[in-house]
Design a protein around this motif. Structure first.
Motif, PDB file in Angstrom:
ATOM      1  N   ALA A 144     -11.288  -2.251  -2.651  1.00  0.00           N
ATOM      2  CA  ALA A 144     -12.403  -1.672  -1.903  1.00  0.00           C
ATOM      3  C   ALA A 144     -13.754  -2.053  -2.486  1.00  0.00           C
ATOM      4  CB  ALA A 144     -12.268  -0.154  -1.883  1.00  0.00           C
TER       5      ALA A 144
ATOM      6  N   VAL B 289     -12.290   3.005   0.939  1.00  0.00           N
ATOM      7  CA  VAL B 289     -10.909   2.526   0.793  1.00  0.00           C
ATOM      8  C   VAL B 289     -10.237   2.390   2.147  1.00  0.00           C
ATOM      9  CG1 VAL B 289      -8.615   3.140  -0.071  1.00  0.00           C
ATOM     10  CG2 VAL B 289     -10.614   3.385  -1.541  1.00  0.00           C
ATOM     11  N   TYR B 290     -10.410   3.397   2.997  1.00  0.00           N
ATOM     12  CA  TYR B 290      -9.771   3.331   4.316  1.00  0.00           C
ATOM     13  C   TYR B 290     -10.189   2.072   5.077  1.00  0.00           C
ATOM     14  CZ  TYR B 290      -8.218   8.209   3.867  1.00  0.00           C
ATOM     15  OH  TYR B 290      -7.612   9.369   3.465  1.00  0.00           O
TER      16      TYR B 290
ATOM     17  N   ALA C 255      -1.506  -1.048  -4.306  1.00  0.00           N
ATOM     18  CA  ALA C 255      -2.608  -0.115  -4.072  1.00  0.00           C
ATOM     19  C   ALA C 255      -2.004   1.241  -3.710  1.00  0.00           C
ATOM     20  CB  ALA C 255      -3.500  -0.608  -2.938  1.00  0.00           C
TER      21      ALA C 255
ATOM     22  N   TRP D 233       0.865  -1.184   0.000  1.00  0.00           N
ATOM     23  CA  TRP D 233       0.000   0.000   0.000  1.00  0.00           C
ATOM     24  C   TRP D 233       0.897   1.229   0.000  1.00  0.00           C
ATOM     25  CZ3 TRP D 233      -5.404   0.319  -0.012  1.00  0.00           C
ATOM     26  CH2 TRP D 233      -6.090  -0.894   0.122  1.00  0.00           C
TER      27      TRP D 233
ATOM     28  N   VAL E  48      -2.869   5.178  -2.429  1.00  0.00           N
ATOM     29  CA  VAL E  48      -3.865   6.037  -1.781  1.00  0.00           C
ATOM     30  C   VAL E  48      -3.183   7.350  -1.437  1.00  0.00           C
ATOM     31  CG1 VAL E  48      -5.515   6.274   0.111  1.00  0.00           C
ATOM     32  CG2 VAL E  48      -4.989   3.993  -0.814  1.00  0.00           C
TER      33      VAL E  48
ATOM     34  N   ARG F 299      -7.184   7.758 -12.186  1.00  0.00           N
ATOM     35  CA  ARG F 299      -6.481   6.548 -11.766  1.00  0.00           C
ATOM     36  C   ARG F 299      -5.428   6.089 -12.770  1.00  0.00           C
ATOM     37  NH1 ARG F 299     -11.399   4.838 -13.925  1.00  0.00           N
ATOM     38  NH2 ARG F 299     -11.250   3.092 -15.388  1.00  0.00           N
TER      39      ARG F 299
ATOM     40  N   VAL G  78      -6.824   7.502  -5.888  1.00  0.00           N
ATOM     41  CA  VAL G  78      -6.392   6.114  -5.785  1.00  0.00           C
ATOM     42  C   VAL G  78      -6.274   5.511  -7.175  1.00  0.00           C
ATOM     43  CG1 VAL G  78      -7.513   5.890  -3.541  1.00  0.00           C
ATOM     44  CG2 VAL G  78      -8.743   5.166  -5.606  1.00  0.00           C
TER      45      VAL G  78
ATOM     46  N   ALA H 203      -6.468  -0.139  -5.788  1.00  0.00           N
ATOM     47  CA  ALA H 203      -7.143   0.261  -4.552  1.00  0.00           C
ATOM     48  C   ALA H 203      -8.659   0.220  -4.726  1.00  0.00           C
ATOM     49  CB  ALA H 203      -6.687   1.656  -4.137  1.00  0.00           C
ATOM     50  N   LEU H 204      -9.156   0.666  -5.891  1.00  0.00           N
ATOM     51  CA  LEU H 204     -10.601   0.600  -6.148  1.00  0.00           C
ATOM     52  C   LEU H 204     -11.099  -0.837  -6.113  1.00  0.00           C
ATOM     53  CD1 LEU H 204     -10.900   3.187  -9.082  1.00  0.00           C
ATOM     54  CD2 LEU H 204     -11.799   3.476  -6.762  1.00  0.00           C
TER      55      LEU H 204
END
Length: 553
Positions: A174, A208-209, A153, A123, A155, A142, A166, A170-171
């Protein structure tokens, strides 16, 4: 017997005097109430100020056992940042720095450079991009991140922390697709085909978080310690940490128990973290030494102006149909405020747009009909865009305006576009708030802005950027005097933390929190104020910058 007692008392007093420390050969300034006082030497003992000397001859008579030669430096009360994010500052020091990136490609290039040094990262995190400063001022997408990080990923938080950029990885992690609806209080930006562009605003960021690896208490303690040591070098002796999780609170308590808090922390609990409910049940935690006080909560009512998430009464001037985002309903805000007050906690609510500020003031008016609630000194964090009629409500309701002067000079390149001329009358109106009689506190909102408090002092005084633009200052009627600006970061911030009896000024009985700087803050040309170097930072009489073993100041 009486003679023996007198001798013992004299020996005792003599021992106290010999244990004291005198800082001399300084050009000292402090506030005494609302008055500015000057002195040439300061004496402290057991971490607290015992005497100020106005004349060098009088200082020569001090019986202090230790003497520190200030070598002509200016001595000021320690500066207090009333709104920062400590763990995020520690993380920013260790991740991708996007502050000042000139374009989407420049920002993506910085991600590529980071990955070249950290190839095993799953990440990639960073922060600081600001599309307003890029050609075209368009939000990024993106694809630029996919090109440099197809497998990791990525962010990246916007400079204000109210949007993230992101990549596709990452998408996917999530579960965000064209079919994903916008959450309440959030927005997934989409292209012409309805596909997510890679920018998520406010509550949409949580999608995402929520799937990112979570830091534990030990990780947070390391971030906090790194950040606090770094903050000390800017002349900060205390910080109000705006919105901490239960794990961050536990990390602070661990550092406090280990004696590893280099500067003071006044913590605001994130009221939306269920883990903080136990702190509400316990009631406020006030440290007798005020190294770590946990007696307030942070609530967020709306987004930020740069990402068009600040809640406005009328449409954004540059985005018809968009009035921003309220991140909680009126009922949710009221419930969170009431449960905090019931537990004896001060309520500090983020409000940037005029609609959000009016709503928060309405809710505070209801709360403060109870004198016990009013005594808690509730705060509006940012108080950034106000209707002129709402300015007078701050003193009338006993509500503190916690402002960040550098927001004005950072936002001046887009605030007019977002708001139009009429709404600017009540925007970033620090001097108008001061003239209304409102209690005010000053901060930076780091890492949204730089943590250096002299940047904030300079912005409050000049309303200009570091190049001296615009000539005469932006919205110059809102300029503050040097004394008023200093008070924001000293007495004002101390009052906002219920600490004005022991912090914020240098008087007998107050903690010996002070800094030594090069140049006279009250005499230097305005253009030099943001460049003032800090020689040394002391907290309760202990030098915390330079660190022990680093040599003399």
């Amino acid at each position: 017997m009486k003679k023996n007692l007198l001798v013992a008392l004299a020996l005792c007093l003599g021992g106290v005097a010999q244990a004291a420390t005198l800082v001399h050969n300084v050009n000292g300034y402090t506030l005494n109430g609302s008055e500015l006082e000057q002195f040439v030497a300061l004496e402290f003992d057991d971490g607290k100020v015992t005497r100020l000397y106005r004349e060098a001859e009088a200082a020569l008579a001090s019986r202090a056992g230790e003497r520190i030669d200030g070598k002509g430096a200016t001595l000021l009360p320690g500066l207090i940042d009333a709104h920062g994010h400590v763990s995020s500052w520690g993380r920013a020091l260790a991740t991708v720095d996007l502050i000042g990136s000139a374009s989407e490609g420049d920002a993506a290039g910085r991600v590529a450079a980071y990955l070249a040094e950290h190839p095993d990262t799953d990440w990639v995190q960073g922060r600081g991009w600001n599309q307003v400063l890029w050609p075209g001022k368009d939000f990024p997408g993106r694809a630029a991140l996919d090109a440099v990080a197809p497998d990791q990923a990525v962010v990246l938080a916007r400079v204000d922390g109210h949007a993230i950029w992101v990549n596709s990885r990452a998408l996917a992690l999530a579960g965000i697709s064209a079919a994903t609806p916008d959450p309440d209080g959030g927005q997934i930006l989409r292209d012409a085909d309805g596909e997510p562009t890679g920018v998520l605003i406010d509550n949409a960021m949580n999608l995402v978080y929520g799937v990112m690896p979570a830091d534990g208490v030990a990780e947070f303690a390391a971030l906090q310690h790194t950040a606090l040591e770094d903050l000390a070098r800017y002349g900060l002796t205390a910080v109000h940490d705006a919105g901490i999780s239960a794990r961050e609170a536990a990390a602070y308590q661990q550092l406090r128990a280990e004696g590893r808090l280099p500067i003071r922390v006044y913590a605001m609990l994130d009221v939306t973290d269920p883990g903080n409910d136990r702190y509400l049940e316990q009631g406020p935690l006030v440290d007798p030494a005020h190294q770590l006080d946990i007696r307030s909560v942070k609530i967020v009512s709306d987004g930020a102006l740069g990402s068009r998430g600040a809640a406005l009464f009328a449409d954004y001037s540059d985005d018809p149909g968009n009035r921003g985002l309220l991140l909680q309903t009126r009922e949710e805000l009221a419930n969170n405020m009431h449960r905090a007050v019931a537990a004896g906690y001060q309520v500090n609510t983020h409000a940037i747009g005029d609609r959000a500020n009016a709503l928060v003031l309405d809710l505070y008016e209801t709360l403060n009909s109870d004198p016990d609630s009013a005594a808690l000194r509730h705060r509006v964090e940012h108080a950034q865009i106000l209707r002129p009629e709402d300015i007078a409500r701050f003193p009338a309701l006993n509500v503190i305006a916690s402002v960040q002067p550098t927001h004005a000079t950072s936002d001046m390149n887009m605030a007019g576009d977002r708001l139009g001329a009429e709404r600017l009358r009540g925007a970033y109106a620090w001097e108008s708030l001061l003239e209304s009689g409102a209690h005010m506190a000053g901060g930076s909102d780091f890492p949204v802005e730089a943590a250096n408090p002299f940047f904030g002092l300079y912005s409050a005084i000049t309303r200009q950027d570091h190049a001296g633009q615009p000539p005469g200052g932006w919205l110059p009627q809102q300029k503050m005097s040097r004394k008023a600006a200093l008070e924001l970061f000293t007495r004002g911030a101390a009052y906002a933390a219920h600490q004005e009896q022991v912090l914020g000024q240098l008087q007998p009985g107050y903690f010996a929190d002070f800094i030594l700087i090069d140049g006279d803050y009250f005499a230097l040309p305005e253009a030099a104020l943001w460049q003032i170097p800090v020689r040394a930072t002391y907290v309760a009489g202990k030098r915390v910058f330079p660190a022990a073993g680093a040599g003399p100041t």
